[in-house]
Design a protein around this motif. Structure first.
Motif, PDB file in Angstrom:
ATOM      1  N   PHE A 254       0.372  -4.504   7.033  1.00  0.00           N
ATOM      2  CA  PHE A 254      -0.926  -3.830   6.988  1.00  0.00           C
ATOM      3  C   PHE A 254      -0.835  -2.450   7.631  1.00  0.00           C
ATOM      4  CE2 PHE A 254      -5.001  -2.788   9.053  1.00  0.00           C
ATOM      5  CZ  PHE A 254      -5.794  -2.668   7.917  1.00  0.00           C
ATOM      6  N   ILE A 255      -0.110  -2.353   8.755  1.00  0.00           N
ATOM      7  CA  ILE A 255       0.074  -1.047   9.396  1.00  0.00           C
ATOM      8  C   ILE A 255       0.832  -0.114   8.463  1.00  0.00           C
ATOM      9  CG2 ILE A 255       1.123   0.151  11.354  1.00  0.00           C
ATOM     10  CD1 ILE A 255       0.657  -2.383  12.998  1.00  0.00           C
ATOM     11  N   ALA A 256       1.850  -0.654   7.759  1.00  0.00           N
ATOM     12  CA  ALA A 256       2.589   0.162   6.794  1.00  0.00           C
ATOM     13  C   ALA A 256       1.673   0.637   5.669  1.00  0.00           C
ATOM     14  CB  ALA A 256       3.760  -0.639   6.227  1.00  0.00           C
ATOM     15  N   LEU A 257       0.773  -0.229   5.225  1.00  0.00           N
ATOM     16  CA  LEU A 257      -0.143   0.109   4.129  1.00  0.00           C
ATOM     17  C   LEU A 257      -1.019   1.300   4.474  1.00  0.00           C
ATOM     18  CD1 LEU A 257      -1.461  -0.745   1.354  1.00  0.00           C
ATOM     19  CD2 LEU A 257      -3.081  -2.080   2.736  1.00  0.00           C
ATOM     20  N   ILE A 258      -1.548   1.336   5.689  1.00  0.00           N
ATOM     21  CA  ILE A 258      -2.506   2.374   6.064  1.00  0.00           C
ATOM     22  C   ILE A 258      -1.857   3.580   6.738  1.00  0.00           C
ATOM     23  CG2 ILE A 258      -4.353   0.686   6.319  1.00  0.00           C
ATOM     24  CD1 ILE A 258      -4.028   0.897   9.352  1.00  0.00           C
ATOM     25  N   SER A 259      -0.549   3.510   7.010  1.00  0.00           N
ATOM     26  CA  SER A 259       0.091   4.590   7.763  1.00  0.00           C
ATOM     27  C   SER A 259       0.533   5.751   6.885  1.00  0.00           C
ATOM     28  CB  SER A 259       1.306   4.056   8.521  1.00  0.00           C
ATOM     29  OG  SER A 259       2.332   3.674   7.629  1.00  0.00           O
ATOM     30  N   CYS A 262       6.624   6.070   4.676  1.00  0.00           N
ATOM     31  CA  CYS A 262       7.578   5.130   4.097  1.00  0.00           C
ATOM     32  C   CYS A 262       8.977   5.715   4.219  1.00  0.00           C
ATOM     33  CB  CYS A 262       7.225   4.818   2.645  1.00  0.00           C
ATOM     34  SG  CYS A 262       6.977   6.269   1.622  1.00  0.00           S
ATOM     35  N   SER A 263       9.930   5.097   3.541  1.00  0.00           N
ATOM     36  CA  SER A 263      11.322   5.510   3.604  1.00  0.00           C
ATOM     37  C   SER A 263      11.809   5.457   5.059  1.00  0.00           C
ATOM     38  CB  SER A 263      11.512   6.898   2.991  1.00  0.00           C
ATOM     39  OG  SER A 263      11.006   6.929   1.674  1.00  0.00           O
ATOM     40  N   ILE A 264      12.742   6.324   5.427  1.00  0.00           N
ATOM     41  CA  ILE A 264      13.295   6.298   6.781  1.00  0.00           C
ATOM     42  C   ILE A 264      12.250   6.713   7.801  1.00  0.00           C
ATOM     43  CG2 ILE A 264      15.174   7.180   8.227  1.00  0.00           C
ATOM     44  CD1 ILE A 264      16.770   7.687   5.772  1.00  0.00           C
ATOM     45  N   GLY A 265      11.197   7.392   7.368  1.00  0.00           N
ATOM     46  CA  GLY A 265      10.174   7.848   8.294  1.00  0.00           C
ATOM     47  C   GLY A 265       9.475   6.741   9.038  1.00  0.00           C
ATOM     48  N   ASN A 266       9.560   5.490   8.534  1.00  0.00           N
ATOM     49  CA  ASN A 266       8.865   4.425   9.260  1.00  0.00           C
ATOM     50  C   ASN A 266       9.712   3.825  10.382  1.00  0.00           C
ATOM     51  OD1 ASN A 266      10.652   2.727   7.938  1.00  0.00           O
ATOM     52  ND2 ASN A 266       9.091   1.550   6.869  1.00  0.00           N
ATOM     53  N   VAL A 267      10.978   4.216  10.512  1.00  0.00           N
ATOM     54  CA  VAL A 267      11.807   3.668  11.590  1.00  0.00           C
ATOM     55  C   VAL A 267      11.332   4.146  12.961  1.00  0.00           C
ATOM     56  CG1 VAL A 267      14.133   3.512  12.547  1.00  0.00           C
ATOM     57  CG2 VAL A 267      13.785   3.343  10.076  1.00  0.00           C
ATOM     58  N   PRO A 268      11.085   5.460  13.175  1.00  0.00           N
ATOM     59  CA  PRO A 268      10.539   5.836  14.485  1.00  0.00           C
ATOM     60  C   PRO A 268       9.202   5.175  14.776  1.00  0.00           C
ATOM     61  CG  PRO A 268      10.547   7.705  12.962  1.00  0.00           C
ATOM     62  CD  PRO A 268      11.372   6.647  12.349  1.00  0.00           C
ATOM     63  N   MET A 269       8.382   4.958  13.759  1.00  0.00           N
ATOM     64  CA  MET A 269       7.132   4.227  13.979  1.00  0.00           C
ATOM     65  C   MET A 269       7.411   2.788  14.385  1.00  0.00           C
ATOM     66  SD  MET A 269       4.318   5.485  11.199  1.00  0.00           S
ATOM     67  CE  MET A 269       3.177   4.306  11.907  1.00  0.00           C
ATOM     68  N   GLY A 282       7.560  -9.065  13.479  1.00  0.00           N
ATOM     69  CA  GLY A 282       6.552  -8.097  13.067  1.00  0.00           C
ATOM     70  C   GLY A 282       7.149  -6.727  12.814  1.00  0.00           C
ATOM     71  N   VAL A 283       8.108  -6.326  13.668  1.00  0.00           N
ATOM     72  CA  VAL A 283       8.794  -5.058  13.466  1.00  0.00           C
ATOM     73  C   VAL A 283       9.552  -5.071  12.142  1.00  0.00           C
ATOM     74  CG1 VAL A 283      10.629  -3.548  14.300  1.00  0.00           C
ATOM     75  CG2 VAL A 283       9.013  -4.527  15.907  1.00  0.00           C
ATOM     76  N   ILE A 284      10.276  -6.160  11.887  1.00  0.00           N
ATOM     77  CA  ILE A 284      11.086  -6.233  10.672  1.00  0.00           C
ATOM     78  C   ILE A 284      10.194  -6.229   9.433  1.00  0.00           C
ATOM     79  CG2 ILE A 284      12.780  -7.605   9.417  1.00  0.00           C
ATOM     80  CD1 ILE A 284      13.779  -6.191  11.980  1.00  0.00           C
ATOM     81  N   SER A 285       9.095  -6.970   9.467  1.00  0.00           N
ATOM     82  CA  SER A 285       8.197  -6.976   8.302  1.00  0.00           C
ATOM     83  C   SER A 285       7.585  -5.603   8.084  1.00  0.00           C
ATOM     84  CB  SER A 285       7.102  -8.032   8.468  1.00  0.00           C
ATOM     85  OG  SER A 285       6.222  -7.711   9.532  1.00  0.00           O
ATOM     86  N   PHE A 286       7.319  -4.860   9.167  1.00  0.00           N
ATOM     87  CA  PHE A 286       6.808  -3.499   9.038  1.00  0.00           C
ATOM     88  C   PHE A 286       7.832  -2.592   8.367  1.00  0.00           C
ATOM     89  CE2 PHE A 286       6.857   0.822  10.781  1.00  0.00           C
ATOM     90  CZ  PHE A 286       5.622   1.285  10.349  1.00  0.00           C
ATOM     91  N   VAL A 287       9.098  -2.672   8.792  1.00  0.00           N
ATOM     92  CA  VAL A 287      10.145  -1.841   8.191  1.00  0.00           C
ATOM     93  C   VAL A 287      10.339  -2.212   6.724  1.00  0.00           C
ATOM     94  CG1 VAL A 287      12.583  -1.211   8.292  1.00  0.00           C
ATOM     95  CG2 VAL A 287      11.294  -1.492  10.402  1.00  0.00           C
ATOM     96  N   LEU A 291       7.373  -0.162   0.993  1.00  0.00           N
ATOM     97  CA  LEU A 291       7.024  -0.070  -0.422  1.00  0.00           C
ATOM     98  C   LEU A 291       5.568  -0.421  -0.716  1.00  0.00           C
ATOM     99  CD1 LEU A 291      10.262  -1.480  -2.069  1.00  0.00           C
ATOM    100  CD2 LEU A 291       9.379   0.852  -2.248  1.00  0.00           C
ATOM    101  N   ILE A 292       4.769  -0.676   0.323  1.00  0.00           N
ATOM    102  CA  ILE A 292       3.342  -0.885   0.077  1.00  0.00           C
ATOM    103  C   ILE A 292       2.485   0.108   0.860  1.00  0.00           C
ATOM    104  CG2 ILE A 292       3.549  -3.308  -0.581  1.00  0.00           C
ATOM    105  CD1 ILE A 292       2.484  -4.060   2.184  1.00  0.00           C
ATOM    106  N   ALA A 293       3.086   1.244   1.253  1.00  0.00           N
ATOM    107  CA  ALA A 293       2.254   2.336   1.777  1.00  0.00           C
ATOM    108  C   ALA A 293       1.239   2.713   0.696  1.00  0.00           C
ATOM    109  CB  ALA A 293       3.116   3.526   2.162  1.00  0.00           C
ATOM    110  N   LEU A 294       0.031   3.046   1.109  1.00  0.00           N
ATOM    111  CA  LEU A 294      -1.069   3.238   0.161  1.00  0.00           C
ATOM    112  C   LEU A 294      -0.743   4.207  -0.974  1.00  0.00           C
ATOM    113  CD1 LEU A 294      -3.902   2.434  -0.609  1.00  0.00           C
ATOM    114  CD2 LEU A 294      -4.788   4.221   0.908  1.00  0.00           C
ATOM    115  N   PRO A 295      -0.075   5.346  -0.725  1.00  0.00           N
ATOM    116  CA  PRO A 295       0.242   6.219  -1.862  1.00  0.00           C
ATOM    117  C   PRO A 295       1.101   5.529  -2.923  1.00  0.00           C
ATOM    118  CG  PRO A 295       0.526   7.395   0.205  1.00  0.00           C
ATOM    119  CD  PRO A 295       0.314   5.954   0.560  1.00  0.00           C
ATOM    120  N   LEU A 296       1.989   4.639  -2.506  1.00  0.00           N
ATOM    121  CA  LEU A 296       2.823   3.927  -3.466  1.00  0.00           C
ATOM    122  C   LEU A 296       2.014   2.891  -4.240  1.00  0.00           C
ATOM    123  CD1 LEU A 296       6.083   3.492  -1.371  1.00  0.00           C
ATOM    124  CD2 LEU A 296       5.778   4.920  -3.393  1.00  0.00           C
ATOM    125  N   VAL A 297       1.062   2.247  -3.586  1.00  0.00           N
ATOM    126  CA  VAL A 297       0.193   1.297  -4.284  1.00  0.00           C
ATOM    127  C   VAL A 297      -0.573   2.019  -5.394  1.00  0.00           C
ATOM    128  CG1 VAL A 297      -1.790  -0.248  -4.047  1.00  0.00           C
ATOM    129  CG2 VAL A 297       0.000  -0.240  -2.293  1.00  0.00           C
TER     130      VAL A 297
END
Length: 446
Positions: A254-259, A262-269, A282-287, A291-297
């Motif tokens: 869900f955090i990935a969806l609204i953030s 995506c790509s490597i940019g989500n590793v520092p997050m 939870g960290v692994i599921s976020f990383v 592929l479900i960041a809102l722009p990709l959806v």
């Protein structure tokens, strides 16, 4: 107002400092990863990819995973390539497997995870990736099937691909394609043109991902500095036994969806989330959930229609959360989950250490790559490649996800989104020097 600014500005400064040093700590790894990725893309042929991905049996899934691992880590490029493969006849689930592998099983992702978070997270990514792909094949076989898939195929064939023959527009005859595929590895690896193409892929990938990386590091810096621990404790369950990892694995995507990252940019997050208290799974599921960041959806909706986009999002979310839980269980049994969390994600100061030395070395490497990229035509490279005039990404003409004709000249794009932006205002992207380059290309002459 002055008092408020005086109170906030120091935190803003510390946040930006944290973001910069996260980037500095991983700079050499990014250059290494993009360099290796560019070399693989230049030297590994993918002309026959769609012909060997016609179902989602084990062999086809393994091939799709391998092709994905050898591709760019950009989520947007992976999404466009998966759509292109599907339109050309690849099985829908296998095309999605390719997309998963190309964003979760690539070299640069693992290297950055090791540096920012530790070997356990990189190992979890590469152990969890195949688990996630297996879950996708099983669940996708139940959900991503039937008339919805056929409607999606008709949609991409009729509206998204545009009806162009990419191979014909590239000027590559079947005989020439066979010659390229049969070229000995020794010849490829000793060719100046080949290395110029590899450097061009590396620079193009960096260009494509620059915004994602900038946003990811900046947001991570602000999360690490300005979000108090009690806020994280309110978001992530802690001390509730079995339900703690379940809730954390569900909320990670869900955090990935609204953030919007995506790509490597989500590793520092992810590093900031781990610092804040989210569980290992939870960290692994976020990383996994890049592929479900809102722009990709929204891109899925455009490619495949609203109904399929909703199915994809729900399926991906379930697969990513479940894979995160399974990985946490495996690592807990093996005793590999880190027992403590860092007080700071990276040191926020310069020091003469191995990181500084490696950064200097790889900044030189980056300069060499950029020189090869700028001189690729003089070195004989770029004969089968094109630059997307909108985003600057390099694409192979033979399998470009989108093309168009402008003033009777073909142009190639990394995605339909870039093509649509170009067609909405071509004068913005094709200025006189670009027109001259297009007109001077002998492959485009009538």
């Amino acid at each position: 107002m002055g008092t408020l600014l005086a109170a906030v500005l120091p935190d803003v400064g510390r946040s930006l400092r944290e973001a910069f040093f996260m980037f500095w700590e991983t700079l050499w790894a990014l250059v290494l990863g993009f360099g290796l990725s560019g070399a693989v893309q230049a030297f590994v042929s993918k002309e026959q990819m769609q012909r060997v991905l016609g179902d989602h049996r084990l062999a086809a899934v393994a091939r799709a995973s391998g092709f994905g691992m050898l591709s760019s880590s950009c989520s947007y490029a992976a999404t466009a390539m998966a759509k292109s493969l599907f339109a050309k006849g690849a099985d829908f689930i296998t095309a999605m497997v390719f997309m998963f592998a190309s964003t979760n099983l690539v070299i640069e992702l693992g290297v950055v995870l090791v540096i920012l978070m530790g070997w356990q997270f990189a190992a979890a990514e590469f152990i969890g990736g195949p688990i996630m792909i297996g879950l996708l094949v099983i669940l996708g076989g139940l959900v991503l099937r039937g008339r919805a898939v056929e409607e999606a195929r008709e949609r991409v064939r009729h509206g998204a691909v545009g009806g162009h023959d990419h191979q014909a527009m590239a000027g590559l005859t079947p005989e020439r394609q066979q010659e390229l595929e049969a070229e000995p590895w020794a010849a490829k690896l000793t060719s100046r043109a080949g290395w110029a193409d590899a450097a061009s892929y590396s620079v193009a990938d960096m260009t494509m991902l620059r915004k994602e990386l900038a946003i990811g590091y900046t947001v991570a810096g602000f999360l690490a500095v300005m979000v108090p621990l009690h806020v994280w404790n309110d978001v992530f369950l802690r001390g509730h036994g079995f339900w703690t990892p379940v809730e954390n694995a569900l909320i990670g995507p869900f955090i990935a969806l609204i953030s919007f990252v995506c790509s490597i940019g989500n590793v520092p997050m992810a590093a900031a989330l781990w610092h804040g208290g989210i569980s290992f799974g939870g960290v692994i599921s976020f990383v996994f959930a890049d592929l479900i960041a809102l722009p990709l959806v929204l891109i899925y909706r455009k490619y495949y229609g609203t109904r399929m986009a909703l199915r994809l999002t729900a399926t991906f979310w379930a697969v990513m959360s479940t894979a995160g839980l399974i990985v946490e269980g495996i690592f807990r049994l093996a005793g590999w989950i880190p027992g403590s969390r860092p007080r700071q994600i990276v040191p926020t100061g310069f020091a003469w250490n191995y990181t500084t030395v490696l950064n200097i070395v790889f900044l030189v490497v980056l300069g060499i790559l950029y020189w090869l990229y700028r001189n690729r035509e003089r070195l004989g490279g770029g004969t089968s490649l094109a630059i997307d005039p909108v985003c600057g990404m390099q694409v192979r003409r033979a399998d470009a996800p989108a093309t168009t004709l402008h003033e009777d000249r073909p142009l190639w794009f990394c995605s339909d989104g870039c093509r649509d932006r170009f067609e909405g205002n071509p004068e913005r992207y094709v200025h006189p020097p670009a027109r001259a380059r297009i007109a001077s290309d002998p492959r485009d002459q009538p």
